[in-house]
Enzyme design. Sequence first.
Site, PDB file in Angstrom:
ATOM      1  N   HIS A  47     -46.276  -9.841 -18.566  1.00 11.21           N
ATOM      2  CA  HIS A  47     -47.461  -9.032 -18.828  1.00 11.21           C
ATOM      3  C   HIS A  47     -48.726  -9.713 -18.302  1.00 11.21           C
ATOM      4  CE1 HIS A  47     -49.914  -6.124 -21.007  1.00 11.21           C
ATOM      5  NE2 HIS A  47     -50.630  -7.125 -21.485  1.00 11.21           N
ATOM      6  N   LYS A  89     -60.759   0.982 -14.366  1.00  6.34           N
ATOM      7  CA  LYS A  89     -59.509   0.242 -14.501  1.00  6.34           C
ATOM      8  C   LYS A  89     -58.553   1.023 -15.396  1.00  6.34           C
ATOM      9  CE  LYS A  89     -57.294  -3.979 -14.676  1.00  6.34           C
ATOM     10  NZ  LYS A  89     -56.411  -3.916 -15.807  1.00  6.34           N
ATOM     11  N   HIS A  93     -50.380   0.600 -22.604  1.00  8.44           N
ATOM     12  CA  HIS A  93     -50.134   0.085 -23.957  1.00  8.44           C
ATOM     13  C   HIS A  93     -48.836   0.691 -24.477  1.00  8.44           C
ATOM     14  CE1 HIS A  93     -52.662  -2.104 -27.157  1.00  8.44           C
ATOM     15  NE2 HIS A  93     -52.518  -2.870 -26.116  1.00  8.44           N
ATOM     16  N   ASN A  94     -47.821   0.653 -23.610  1.00  9.46           N
ATOM     17  CA  ASN A  94     -46.551   1.325 -23.897  1.00  9.46           C
ATOM     18  C   ASN A  94     -45.813   0.735 -25.079  1.00  9.46           C
ATOM     19  OD1 ASN A  94     -47.299   2.548 -21.527  1.00  9.46           O
ATOM     20  ND2 ASN A  94     -45.876   1.379 -20.260  1.00  9.46           N
ATOM     21  N   ARG A 114     -63.234  -2.391 -23.293  1.00  6.69           N
ATOM     22  CA  ARG A 114     -63.817  -3.747 -23.209  1.00  6.69           C
ATOM     23  C   ARG A 114     -63.776  -4.260 -21.773  1.00  6.69           C
ATOM     24  NH1 ARG A 114     -61.321  -4.085 -28.037  1.00  6.69           N
ATOM     25  NH2 ARG A 114     -59.466  -5.188 -27.331  1.00  6.69           N
ATOM     26  N   ASP A 115     -62.671  -3.952 -21.072  1.00 10.53           N
ATOM     27  CA  ASP A 115     -62.595  -4.390 -19.676  1.00 10.53           C
ATOM     28  C   ASP A 115     -63.765  -3.852 -18.860  1.00 10.53           C
ATOM     29  OD1 ASP A 115     -60.358  -5.994 -19.770  1.00 10.53           O
ATOM     30  OD2 ASP A 115     -58.956  -4.346 -19.377  1.00 10.53           O
ATOM     31  N   GLU A 310     -53.975 -11.875 -31.307  1.00  6.81           N
ATOM     32  CA  GLU A 310     -54.530 -10.787 -30.499  1.00  6.81           C
ATOM     33  C   GLU A 310     -55.338  -9.831 -31.375  1.00  6.81           C
ATOM     34  OE1 GLU A 310     -51.494  -9.087 -27.990  1.00  6.81           O
ATOM     35  OE2 GLU A 310     -51.265 -10.971 -26.898  1.00  6.81           O
ATOM     36  N   SER A 311     -56.036 -10.395 -32.341  1.00  5.41           N
ATOM     37  CA  SER A 311     -56.946  -9.578 -33.135  1.00  5.41           C
ATOM     38  C   SER A 311     -57.884  -8.853 -32.179  1.00  5.41           C
ATOM     39  CB  SER A 311     -57.760 -10.459 -34.086  1.00  5.41           C
ATOM     40  OG  SER A 311     -56.913 -10.998 -35.077  1.00  5.41           O
ATOM     41  N   GLN A 312     -58.190  -7.594 -32.500  1.00  4.59           N
ATOM     42  CA  GLN A 312     -58.970  -6.752 -31.594  1.00  4.59           C
ATOM     43  C   GLN A 312     -60.472  -6.973 -31.756  1.00  4.59           C
ATOM     44  OE1 GLN A 312     -57.356  -4.305 -29.335  1.00  4.59           O
ATOM     45  NE2 GLN A 312     -55.940  -5.967 -29.807  1.00  4.59           N
ATOM     46  N   SER A 534     -46.422  -2.637 -15.939  1.00  8.72           N
ATOM     47  CA  SER A 534     -45.712  -2.677 -17.210  1.00  8.72           C
ATOM     48  C   SER A 534     -44.216  -2.566 -16.946  1.00  8.72           C
ATOM     49  CB  SER A 534     -46.182  -1.525 -18.109  1.00  8.72           C
ATOM     50  OG  SER A 534     -45.363  -1.467 -19.272  1.00  8.72           O
TER      51      SER A 534
END
Lengths: 740, 84, 84, 231
Positions: A47, A89, A93-94, A114-115, A310-312, A534
Amino acid sequence: MAVSVITPDLVASHGLTAEEYDRILATLGREPNLTELGMFSAMWSEHCSYKSSKVYLATLPTKGPRVLQGPGENAGVLDIGDGLALVFKMESHNHPSFIEPYQGAATGVGGIIRDIFTMGARPIAVFDSLRFGPLSDAKNRYLFSGVVGGIAGYGNAVGVPTVGGEAFFAEPYSSNPLVNVMCVGIARKDRLFFARAGGVDNPVIYVGAKTGRDGIHGATMASGSFDEGAEQKRPTVQVGDPFREKLLIEACLELMDGDDLVAVQDMGAAGLTCATAEMASRGGTGIEIDLAHVPRRERGMTPYELMLSESQERMLVVARRGSEERVRKVFEKWDLDAAVIGRVTEGGQLRVLDHGRPVAEVPATALADGAPAYRRPIAPPEEIDEWRRLDLSSLPLPGDYGTALLGLLRSPNVACKEPIWERYDHMLFLNTVVRPGSDAVVLRLAGGRRAIALSVDGNGRYCAMDPYRGALIAVAEAARNVVCGGGEPLAITNCLNFGSPERPAIMWQFVEAVKGIGEGCRALDTPVTGGNVSFYNETSGHAIFPTPVIGMVGLLDDVAFATDQWFKTDGDVVALLGETREELGASEYLAVRFGLVRGEPPSLDLARERAVQRSCLEAIRLGLVRSAHDCSEGGLAVTLAESCMGRAGGPIGVDVELGGTIRPDALLFGESQSRIVVSLRGSDWPKLQEIAAAHRVPLERLGTVGGTRFKLRGAACLIDLPLDEMERAWRSGLASTLGG
Amino acid sequence: MLTAKIYVTLKPGVLDAQGDTVKSALETLGFKGIEDVRIGKFLVVRLDGDAREQARARVEEMCRRLLANPVIEDYSFEVEEAGG
Amino acid sequence: MLTAKIYVTLKPGVLDAQGDTVKSALETLGFKGIEDVRIGKFLVVRLDGDAREQARARVEEMCRRLLANPVIEDYSFEVEEAGG
Amino acid sequence: MKFGIVVFPGSWSQQDFHHVIVNVLKEDACYLWHKEADLNGADCVILPGGFAHGDYLRTGAIARFSPVMREVARFADKGGLVLGSCNGFQILTEAGLLPGALLRNDCLHYRCRWVHLRVESGHTPFSSAMQRGQVVRMPISHGEGRYYIDQAGWRRLVENDQIVFRYCDEKGALTEEANPNGSLDHVAGVCNERRNVLGLMPHPERAAEPILGSEDGRLIFASILHTLARA
Ligand SMILES: Nc1ncnc2c1ncn2[C@@H]1O[C@H](COP(=O)(O)OP(=O)(O)O)[C@@H](O)[C@H]1O
Ligand SMILES: [Mg+2]
């Protein structure tokens, strides 16, 4: 540094091979400790590292006069004139969505947004490209409504309109649904930001949500295919907070207006590890952080957990020395926690301390770019030739073509998608000039005449039969959709969704698809500015259709060119640009009517495709075109029907006569490429003829708009349906599949 | 007639953005000494019949199959005589 | 440390669209004899100190000022020793 | 004239209102940050759409405590014009400046679509440019717009002519399908007894330019400007 005992099992459980581990030993010149092992395993996961795909992605065209930033940053950037830059972009998020559809999709939207704003752009639109198994299955309905609910729940609250997308349903996606989201933003060309650390001793500041144990090893999970035991991976689910993300957008954009920031990076996959390693390696610097300063939500978190959480809704910011106070003030205004957790250092080391005690020290580039690049074994599936064989003579013609059309309109793949996009705010910011429901969405740009047209497309069924041609068609169709909206195609982003790259047949599909995308983008002058791969979209060996999804951006110099797919007024002439061949392979018609997924996908002649698109665009810019709609799933009959239905002010009829001597079902429902149905004033017909002739594009006058029925006559077929019956069928396809 | 009172709460450790926001709202209102706020669902299901034990089994199954999302939520419940 | 368990429910007269949908969803899953389903909120607030009575007064005020909307909602609560 | 547009954390329609007021109507507009108890001399205050404070707990529940809301209440008390759209409407009901409450849509999901509204009263500063019975077209975009008020409250609304807009079909009929969220008595917008505070779920700012599909929303701004000009 404490010496840890790293057993082969531990290495394996981190998804690293023995060879990869040896590579780590060589890089470090010593054994890693557990934290370092975790950092490597996350950053070297498929990933994050693209280890199976990067050698092939490198073959894609990425340059062009408008490309300000190609692949390699958080997002691609295009120069769209008026001093503006378009930042866009696409991300997948499969896997998270398969485990928890609502939160998986929601956090996917949060991540891609965010990106975009990390580059200094205000996000103005989101697109969602979705694939699920058949809705006859309750599990698939649960996933579908959960995913749509999550996109709506997050996108509506965060205040970025979701203006378009795709939704396609087929059996193979039962083994792994696809949730791809694209975000588009607008920045001032001279105010772009990049995620490159710089300036030794500049402070590294952590902003946003506190750190919990969310999604630890999400990155490695996103790189592992599911087995029945997937449930055990559940505790790693992250939960999104769109409200905090909204605050982050406003606070970051406010700061980016000043001169206090050097670089901004969001903490997505592999969290703090990825953010620090990538900022440092891109900037050719080192970074030192002390975990003691990291705001946390839970007690007793270890360095390992803190580095991999990986807290958002968390960002990492490099500010100028001396700006700390101003930066803190802005975040305080927006009620966001900000903490200086470290500084930029000389040399390329990523040093992690815990209360001053070193817990990890790794060369940033080793993490960011040091993963091996694989050329995995490649072999076409044995059955491919069998799949491609299609004996039309064995397929009986429909007794009643009207019934056949209604069957197609009812198919969820063709049916009205309003139940989806009605759940999304698609009007916020007052830019949506052509709303969802038409080929391309058209958004006007503030402070000028310009507008952009966008579309996301990818037909996995075509790719299953022929990944090269399927991918080529995806690029062509995306561009065609943009042209139908009045836009000049500029560039693409993409999401490449496949099964396990460790299987030669899957790897073959991937390589072929990348070839197709490269070929298409070169031919249409639409460079690739970024994307996402992915892999491992499969369960117990059952893989999805190979599914490259293309996100195409186009530009309109004048918003007045904005065009939609709906017929306008009685008496207008209906015409077809392009030609219909006897092509039924891999069509929606075969799937719906015969339950068949076989045959070669339609052929594609790139020169013809270009010519058709040129003609359409020229006609639009001369003001000749009242409506333009390309032919895709369901063929010409469905295309004509879609131009009658779903328009503001209710359905409008049409009366057309089709020439041609090919099989009537191919004539009506075949999916030959490079075709666009346009409508225009009768008086403009000669002008359109000139344009088509100049581009050597076949042009056929089909009939006229008007009346209360859908009438379609061919040499050997007839459809004559009342509009309301047709509309009922078309609207029934997705009705009540999304639940309350 | 029986009444089932069902409590659906977020698993410990799962982010409760709503709870956190309410906590700071209470603090700005001047309430002090709040350790934390967690927000869940409170369902009241009224059921025919009065066989408590059967009812408990049914409610358990309702929670498992629909009322709680096992990925992020826990649940608990009581079954009482209606009105209770 | 004290724990306040707060129950916020829709007033009897107010249509509970979500509750009704959950009811029919349960019925399609094959559950029978469900009279009705009402869905409210369940808040758990952890408070410093151990003066129960004071705490009750504070929680009462929290509910009145923020946690419940008197136009559509009722509330009730218990205050217990933490962990309880 | 000067419009003050309140910005809460989580508001998102403020730019849209600003654009319409400044670029389309050529009037003045300023943003009012929720932490500041100052209306900046605005002639009319607008509470925009969005998800103030994430709409956590209940829509508008937390926003009503922002410092700026004390000023808004005072302003309304002195007869100042206050318009709340979408989330703004929800905040005004939570703040007690408007009667009733807004609940989850009966369809249980968010709806972003065009709706028709029947003008029920032209006797407000926000609807004076429209006739009773006139049908106008505007978008809605919300998940919690089901208007609710108890029987007694509803009777008061009717007696005092406080229902300003109702959801209807294109011909003005109050059909079931035309009610997008299950609102009581099709209520889409109400004013206070004094008629200087209006709340509505639809978005007039999204219907102020032909290119976006309707200019009907301008009638609300026109009414406000007309009222202010006479004052
Ligand atoms: N998941 C979705 N979210 C938002 N809009 C969607 C979604 N799926 C389809 N749409 C919209 O429905 C319309 C038809 O979609 P599609 O059939 O894929 O168009 P095309 O065949 O021209 O690519 C498009 O305008 C698209 O934006
Ligand atoms: Mg199309």
